[in-house]
Design a protein around this motif. Structure first.
Motif, short mmCIF file in Angstrom:
data_model
loop_
_atom_site.label_atom_id
_atom_site.label_comp_id
_atom_site.label_asym_id
_atom_site.label_seq_id
_atom_site.Cartn_x
_atom_site.Cartn_y
_atom_site.Cartn_z
N LEU A 23 32.99 17.71 -46.31
CA LEU A 23 33.00 17.51 -47.74
C LEU A 23 32.05 18.51 -48.38
N THR A 24 32.46 19.10 -49.49
CA THR A 24 31.64 20.11 -50.17
C THR A 24 31.53 19.81 -51.65
N LEU A 25 30.73 20.63 -52.33
CA LEU A 25 30.61 20.50 -53.78
C LEU A 25 31.93 20.77 -54.47
N ALA A 26 32.78 21.61 -53.88
CA ALA A 26 34.10 21.85 -54.48
C ALA A 26 34.91 20.56 -54.53
N ASP A 27 34.87 19.80 -53.46
CA ASP A 27 35.59 18.53 -53.41
C ASP A 27 35.03 17.54 -54.43
N ILE A 28 33.72 17.56 -54.59
CA ILE A 28 33.09 16.65 -55.54
C ILE A 28 33.44 17.04 -56.97
N VAL A 29 33.36 18.33 -57.29
CA VAL A 29 33.62 18.77 -58.66
C VAL A 29 35.10 18.57 -59.02
N ALA A 30 35.99 19.08 -58.18
CA ALA A 30 37.43 18.91 -58.46
C ALA A 30 37.86 17.46 -58.27
N GLY A 31 37.23 16.78 -57.33
CA GLY A 31 37.63 15.42 -56.97
C GLY A 31 37.20 14.36 -57.94
N THR A 32 36.40 14.70 -58.95
CA THR A 32 36.09 13.74 -60.00
C THR A 32 37.10 13.83 -61.14
N PHE A 77 42.30 11.62 -61.84
CA PHE A 77 42.59 11.08 -63.17
C PHE A 77 43.90 11.62 -63.75
N LEU A 78 44.43 12.69 -63.15
CA LEU A 78 45.59 13.36 -63.72
C LEU A 78 46.85 12.50 -63.80
N PRO A 79 47.17 11.66 -62.80
CA PRO A 79 48.38 10.83 -62.93
C PRO A 79 48.38 9.97 -64.19
N SER A 80 47.22 9.52 -64.64
CA SER A 80 47.16 8.71 -65.86
C SER A 80 47.43 9.54 -67.11
N LEU A 81 47.44 10.87 -66.94
CA LEU A 81 47.73 11.77 -68.07
C LEU A 81 49.16 12.30 -68.02
N GLY A 82 49.97 11.72 -67.12
CA GLY A 82 51.34 12.17 -67.01
C GLY A 82 51.53 13.33 -66.07
N LEU A 83 50.59 13.51 -65.15
CA LEU A 83 50.68 14.59 -64.16
C LEU A 83 50.58 14.00 -62.76
N PRO A 84 51.66 13.43 -62.23
CA PRO A 84 51.62 12.87 -60.87
C PRO A 84 51.37 13.96 -59.85
N LEU A 85 50.78 13.57 -58.74
CA LEU A 85 50.38 14.53 -57.72
C LEU A 85 51.42 14.73 -56.63
N GLU A 86 52.57 14.08 -56.75
CA GLU A 86 53.58 14.18 -55.69
C GLU A 86 54.08 15.62 -55.49
N ASP A 87 54.00 16.45 -56.52
CA ASP A 87 54.43 17.84 -56.39
C ASP A 87 53.42 18.70 -55.65
N CYS A 89 43.23 13.95 -52.23
CA CYS A 89 42.76 13.01 -53.24
C CYS A 89 42.69 11.59 -52.67
N ASP A 90 43.71 11.17 -51.96
CA ASP A 90 43.71 9.85 -51.33
C ASP A 90 42.55 9.72 -50.36
N ARG A 91 42.26 10.80 -49.64
CA ARG A 91 41.15 10.81 -48.69
C ARG A 91 39.81 10.60 -49.41
N LEU A 92 39.65 11.28 -50.52
CA LEU A 92 38.41 11.13 -51.28
C LEU A 92 38.23 9.71 -51.78
N MET A 93 39.32 9.12 -52.24
CA MET A 93 39.22 7.80 -52.86
C MET A 93 38.88 6.69 -51.86
N THR A 94 38.95 6.99 -50.57
CA THR A 94 38.54 6.01 -49.57
C THR A 94 37.03 6.07 -49.30
#
Length: 219
Positions: free
Chosen positions: A154-163, A167-177, A185-190
């Motif tokens: 885990l790095t600072l990149a994961d922390i900065v991007a991972g915060t 949140f993007l799916p709630s803005l109409g940007l699902p991550l399935e693509d 993202c799922d890994r971080l949320m655990t």
């Protein structure tokens, strides 16, 4: 004792909070409601720019989240949140900066729209989504088959991007693509640090109410 002035809804605060947790440091949380408390003299004495987060470390005061992250990494290097490999380090710093300069700006109008406060045209909102899509595809290409942007750690990149990215799916940007990013993202949320710092529905509702009041006062 480290002291973090923060708000749960703030991405900038969350990235510092997660870093403190991942490093296993002892610290005090000082919640900021941002209802005017950021303009109080005692807070302005810490940060005349009246923004969060602010970190106090034995009388030393830091503002600006990326600067705070670098400070914590140097002063409290274990566990490390930066890779030693030059290319991996370059990738990590690049992801940090791109998150703030290329992804966060187009997220703002989408966030305002999702809360019912947007005055942007549908064309502008679609343009914002396209800009974010460009960033996500670039991030997807940099993950390759790694667990994290810094390879196995885990790095600072994961922390900065991972915060921000969760949140993007709630803005109409699902991550399935973006399958690699979605798995990442799922890994971080655990991780306990992410679970501990997620705002509750009540806190989000209170934030929306407060923002509505502030916007009405500016008209």
């Amino acid at each position: 004792m480290l002291k973090l002035y923060y708000n749960r809804i703030s991405f900038n605060s969350s990235r510092v909070w997660i870093s403190l947790l991942e490093k296993g440091l002892s610290f005090e949380l000082v919640p900021m409601k941002l209802n005017g408390d950021q303009f109080q003299p005692e807070f302005l004495a810490l940060n005349p720019f009246h923004q969060i987060p602010v970190l106090e470390d034995d009388g030393f005061v830091m503002v600006e989240s990326l600067a705070i992250l670098d400070y914590l990494e140097v002063k409290y290097p274990t566990p490390s949140l930066l890779p030693s490999d030059p290319q991996m380090l370059g990738t990590v710093k690049m992801i940090e900066i791109l998150t703030l300069t290329q992804m966060m700006p187009p997220m703002r109008p989408l966030m305002m729209h999702s809360m019912g406060f947007s005055q942007e045209t549908p064309e502008k909102l679609q343009e914002a989504k396209q800009n974010i899509d460009q960033v996500l595809r670039f991030f997807e290409s940099k993950l390759v088959d790694r667990l994290y942007f810094g390879d196995e750690q885990l790095t600072l990149a994961d922390i900065v991007a991972g915060t921000a990215i969760p949140f993007l799916p709630s803005l109409g940007l699902p991550l399935e693509d973006y399958p690699r990013l979605k798995d990442w993202c799922d890994r971080l949320m655990t991780r306990e640090s992410w679970q501990q710092t997620q705002p509750t529905e009540k806190e989000i509702t209170e934030f929306k109410t407060q923002l509505k009041i502030l916007l009405s006062q500016r008209r």
